[in-house]
Design a protein around this motif. Structure first.
Motif, mmCIF file in Angstrom:
data_model
loop_
_atom_site.group_PDB
_atom_site.id
_atom_site.type_symbol
_atom_site.label_atom_id
_atom_site.label_comp_id
_atom_site.label_asym_id
_atom_site.label_seq_id
_atom_site.Cartn_x
_atom_site.Cartn_y
_atom_site.Cartn_z
ATOM 1 N N LEU A 30 -11.572 5.922 -2.198
ATOM 2 C CA LEU A 30 -10.296 5.275 -2.502
ATOM 3 C C LEU A 30 -9.520 6.152 -3.477
ATOM 4 O O LEU A 30 -10.104 6.771 -4.358
ATOM 5 C CB LEU A 30 -10.531 3.898 -3.123
ATOM 6 C CG LEU A 30 -11.421 2.920 -2.357
ATOM 7 C CD1 LEU A 30 -11.561 1.619 -3.142
ATOM 8 C CD2 LEU A 30 -10.901 2.661 -0.955
ATOM 9 N N PHE A 31 -8.191 6.157 -3.310
ATOM 10 C CA PHE A 31 -7.331 6.952 -4.187
ATOM 11 C C PHE A 31 -6.178 6.102 -4.705
ATOM 12 O O PHE A 31 -5.668 5.219 -3.991
ATOM 13 C CB PHE A 31 -6.747 8.155 -3.439
ATOM 14 C CG PHE A 31 -7.762 9.169 -3.007
ATOM 15 C CD1 PHE A 31 -8.167 10.179 -3.869
ATOM 16 C CD2 PHE A 31 -8.292 9.129 -1.723
ATOM 17 C CE1 PHE A 31 -9.102 11.131 -3.463
ATOM 18 C CE2 PHE A 31 -9.222 10.061 -1.311
ATOM 19 C CZ PHE A 31 -9.634 11.069 -2.185
ATOM 20 N N LEU A 32 -5.786 6.388 -5.939
ATOM 21 C CA LEU A 32 -4.606 5.787 -6.544
ATOM 22 C C LEU A 32 -3.565 6.872 -6.801
ATOM 23 O O LEU A 32 -3.903 7.981 -7.210
ATOM 24 C CB LEU A 32 -4.951 5.126 -7.882
ATOM 25 C CG LEU A 32 -5.767 3.840 -7.860
ATOM 26 C CD1 LEU A 32 -6.142 3.439 -9.283
ATOM 27 C CD2 LEU A 32 -4.988 2.717 -7.178
ATOM 28 N N ALA A 33 -2.306 6.533 -6.574
ATOM 29 C CA ALA A 33 -1.198 7.422 -6.932
ATOM 30 C C ALA A 33 -0.510 6.853 -8.169
ATOM 31 O O ALA A 33 -0.249 5.652 -8.251
ATOM 32 C CB ALA A 33 -0.212 7.534 -5.780
ATOM 33 N N GLU A 34 -0.217 7.717 -9.119
ATOM 34 C CA GLU A 34 0.431 7.289 -10.356
ATOM 35 C C GLU A 34 1.650 8.153 -10.650
ATOM 36 O O GLU A 34 1.671 9.345 -10.355
ATOM 37 C CB GLU A 34 -0.544 7.380 -11.539
ATOM 38 C CG GLU A 34 -1.734 6.439 -11.426
ATOM 39 C CD GLU A 34 -2.699 6.573 -12.587
ATOM 40 O OE1 GLU A 34 -3.404 5.602 -12.890
ATOM 41 O OE2 GLU A 34 -2.742 7.669 -13.186
ATOM 42 N N ARG A 35 2.639 7.531 -11.215
ATOM 43 C CA ARG A 35 3.810 8.242 -11.731
ATOM 44 C C ARG A 35 3.998 7.817 -13.183
ATOM 45 O O ARG A 35 4.200 6.635 -13.465
ATOM 46 C CB ARG A 35 5.061 7.898 -10.908
ATOM 47 C CG ARG A 35 6.325 8.625 -11.398
ATOM 48 C CD ARG A 35 7.572 8.181 -10.657
ATOM 49 N NE ARG A 35 7.614 8.709 -9.297
ATOM 50 C CZ ARG A 35 7.581 7.960 -8.208
ATOM 51 N NH1 ARG A 35 7.463 6.632 -8.319
ATOM 52 N NH2 ARG A 35 7.659 8.511 -7.009
ATOM 53 N N GLU A 36 3.878 8.764 -14.091
ATOM 54 C CA GLU A 36 3.980 8.495 -15.524
ATOM 55 C C GLU A 36 3.042 7.375 -15.957
ATOM 56 O O GLU A 36 3.399 6.479 -16.725
ATOM 57 C CB GLU A 36 5.427 8.147 -15.893
ATOM 58 C CG GLU A 36 6.396 9.301 -15.623
ATOM 59 C CD GLU A 36 7.829 8.935 -15.944
ATOM 60 O OE1 GLU A 36 8.098 7.759 -16.268
ATOM 61 O OE2 GLU A 36 8.699 9.838 -15.861
ATOM 62 N N GLY A 37 1.821 7.415 -15.452
ATOM 63 C CA GLY A 37 0.796 6.455 -15.830
ATOM 64 C C GLY A 37 0.869 5.114 -15.137
ATOM 65 O O GLY A 37 0.030 4.244 -15.376
ATOM 66 N N ARG A 38 1.829 4.935 -14.241
ATOM 67 C CA ARG A 38 2.015 3.659 -13.537
ATOM 68 C C ARG A 38 1.558 3.815 -12.086
ATOM 69 O O ARG A 38 1.936 4.758 -11.408
ATOM 70 C CB ARG A 38 3.489 3.256 -13.571
ATOM 71 C CG ARG A 38 3.830 1.956 -12.880
ATOM 72 C CD ARG A 38 5.280 1.605 -13.175
ATOM 73 N NE ARG A 38 5.716 0.412 -12.468
ATOM 74 C CZ ARG A 38 6.298 0.423 -11.260
ATOM 75 N NH1 ARG A 38 6.519 1.590 -10.650
ATOM 76 N NH2 ARG A 38 6.664 -0.690 -10.687
ATOM 77 N N VAL A 39 0.735 2.865 -11.616
ATOM 78 C CA VAL A 39 0.221 2.931 -10.249
ATOM 79 C C VAL A 39 1.354 2.641 -9.264
ATOM 80 O O VAL A 39 2.030 1.611 -9.352
ATOM 81 C CB VAL A 39 -0.933 1.929 -10.043
ATOM 82 C CG1 VAL A 39 -1.362 1.913 -8.569
ATOM 83 C CG2 VAL A 39 -2.118 2.294 -10.922
ATOM 84 N N VAL A 40 1.572 3.569 -8.314
ATOM 85 C CA VAL A 40 2.671 3.421 -7.361
ATOM 86 C C VAL A 40 2.203 3.548 -5.907
ATOM 87 O O VAL A 40 3.016 3.463 -4.990
ATOM 88 C CB VAL A 40 3.782 4.453 -7.636
ATOM 89 C CG1 VAL A 40 4.486 4.156 -8.951
ATOM 90 C CG2 VAL A 40 3.233 5.874 -7.615
ATOM 91 N N GLY A 41 0.905 3.735 -5.691
ATOM 92 C CA GLY A 41 0.425 3.836 -4.325
ATOM 93 C C GLY A 41 -1.085 3.861 -4.251
ATOM 94 O O GLY A 41 -1.772 4.055 -5.261
ATOM 95 N N ARG A 42 -1.592 3.651 -3.052
ATOM 96 C CA ARG A 42 -3.039 3.675 -2.836
ATOM 97 C C ARG A 42 -3.329 4.079 -1.396
ATOM 98 O O ARG A 42 -2.476 3.953 -0.501
ATOM 99 C CB ARG A 42 -3.665 2.309 -3.114
ATOM 100 C CG ARG A 42 -3.362 1.288 -2.021
ATOM 101 C CD ARG A 42 -3.998 -0.061 -2.263
ATOM 102 N NE ARG A 42 -4.100 -0.812 -1.015
ATOM 103 C CZ ARG A 42 -4.506 -2.074 -0.917
ATOM 104 N NH1 ARG A 42 -4.831 -2.755 -2.011
ATOM 105 N NH2 ARG A 42 -4.589 -2.667 0.271
ATOM 106 N N ILE A 43 -4.538 4.593 -1.152
ATOM 107 C CA ILE A 43 -4.986 4.934 0.196
ATOM 108 C C ILE A 43 -6.498 5.078 0.184
ATOM 109 O O ILE A 43 -7.095 5.342 -0.869
ATOM 110 C CB ILE A 43 -4.312 6.246 0.688
ATOM 111 C CG1 ILE A 43 -4.350 6.371 2.208
ATOM 112 C CG2 ILE A 43 -4.955 7.468 0.021
ATOM 113 C CD1 ILE A 43 -3.459 7.479 2.760
ATOM 114 N N SER A 44 -7.110 4.899 1.336
ATOM 115 C CA SER A 44 -8.534 5.213 1.519
ATOM 116 C C SER A 44 -8.639 6.352 2.515
ATOM 117 O O SER A 44 -7.837 6.456 3.446
ATOM 118 C CB SER A 44 -9.297 3.995 2.044
ATOM 119 O OG SER A 44 -8.843 3.646 3.345
#
Length: 381
Positions: free
Chosen positions: A57-71
């Motif tokens: 699993l992966f999380l995407a962050e922009r300036e420390g804020r979670v903005v996306g996810r994917i497996s």
């Protein structure tokens, strides 16, 4: 700047789950799944699919804020399937996709592709979340009404972002909607009546008190009937155990039928009351009062919609007149009970492969119409 990193902690896992609720909060047709169910799905210790698969699993962050996810994941059984039927050697998958914007989507998909390439894979299919038996495909048609139990729903612009990453449709899955309050066309009624006069045919309800034995019969027919279908991957025992545990509360004897010919089980039809109607008001939470509401509903479910997720006829009968006759008999018997005992007025059949001519002919004959379309995309890595 977007940063994509692996899910590594319990806090990461919570953030991964929470994101979907935030991004879809404004969509009146998104049904919030129970958080406990989502947590179980992504936990290798609690999802039997991981007995033959691995993923990240992966999380995407922009300036420390979670903005996306994917497996990103690879199913070792899918690798052994014939390449002309969807999977095959070198094929990996990604899924559980959510993103705030196009930049985030591109970063997530790129990261998933890198993970798959590092595993030696040469082709990606997505979204598949996580197993082909769970929620395959991206909703690309039918955004104007909620999904039924065990079906997905996503934001419309996700398609543009996936295609911008170089993906093209590999397969389309459709669901069919029908009014079940009235009789089917006269020709269908005549086919059912003729079947009732045939002493060789018996359409019976399942016996939930013999759950494991009945499940084994259905699984045997399923493996034979679906074995040549695009995307087919046989269910393993850990998956069967998981499915049985999850579905048992919404299994009702009169909504699942097995057709026998000369005493041999040769076809089945599973129908589920639409659990989404009960969980939609809960917002994904069973506590503090959601569990009591859900338990009450499960005791005597009243559902507007019934979903048919699985139906099959053994391969040797699939091109025969008897195959459609058995199907129409099971559909009609379940239709009657769904209306009389559960207050249902609508049925949904699917998903169905868009080139499954046998099922499409049955759907057309009972005057149903396509109401949702899901697309699985592919790309060479």
């Amino acid at each position: 700047m977007i940063q994509v990193r692996p899910v590594a902690t319990k806090a990461d896992t919570r953030a991964f789950i929470d994101l979907a609720y935030r991004l879809n909060a404004g969509d009146p047709n998104w049904v919030a799944p129970l958080r406990s169910e989502v947590a179980e799905t992504i936990d290798p210790r609690r999802n039997g699919w991981f007995s033959h698969a691995e993923g990240q699993l992966f999380l995407a962050e922009r300036e420390g804020r979670v903005v996306g996810r994917i497996s990103a994941h690879v199913d070792t059984l899918a690798l052994t399937m014939p390449a002309n039927r969807g999977f095959g050697a070198g094929c990996g998958q990604w899924g559980l996709f959510e993103a705030e914007d196009a930049e985030t989507a591109a970063a997530l998909i790129g990261t998933a592709e890198t993970w798959l390439k590092n595993k030696g894979l040469t082709r990606a299919l997505g979204p598949i979340s996580l197993s082909i038996w769970e929620q395959p495909g991206l909703l690309t048609e039918g955004f104007d009404h909620p999904p039924t139990v065990m079906m997905g729903h996503n934001l419309p612009h996700y398609r543009d972002w996936i295609e911008a990453a170089g993906y093209r449709p590999a397969k389309e899955l459709v669901t069919y909607d029908l009014d079940i309050t009235g009789d089917f066309p006269p020709i269908i009624q005549r086919i059912v009546t003729a079947g009732e006069r045939n002493a060789r045919i018996r359409i019976r309800q399942v016996d939930k008190s013999k759950f494991e034995a009945e499940a084994a019969i259905i699984l045997s027919i399923l493996n034979d009937a679906w074995g040549d279908n695009w995307g087919f991957v046989p269910l393993t025992q850990p998956e069967i155990d998981d499915v049985g545990r999850k579905l048992k509360p919404i299994v009702f004897n009169d909504l699942i039928r097995i057709a026998e010919v000369d005493g041999e089980p040769v076809a089945f039809m599973i129908t589920l009351p639409d659990l989404n109607e009960a969980i939609a008001p809960l917002g994904g939470h069973l506590f503090p009062f959601g569990w009591a509401k859900l338990l009450w509903w499960l005791r005597r479910p009243r559902a507007r919609t019934m979903r048919v997720p699985l139906m099959g006829v053994v391969k040797r009968l699939q091109s025969s007149r008897m195959a459609s006759q058995l199907a129409f008999m099971m559909i009609e018997y379940i239709r009657r009970d769904a209306v009389a005992r559960y207050g249902a007025s609508r049925g949904e059949i699917g998903w169905i492969l868009d080139d499954n001519q046998g099922m499409i002919a049955i759907a057309d004959a009972i005057e149903s119409r396509i109401n949702k379309r899901y697309t699985i995309f592919e790309k060479a890595l």
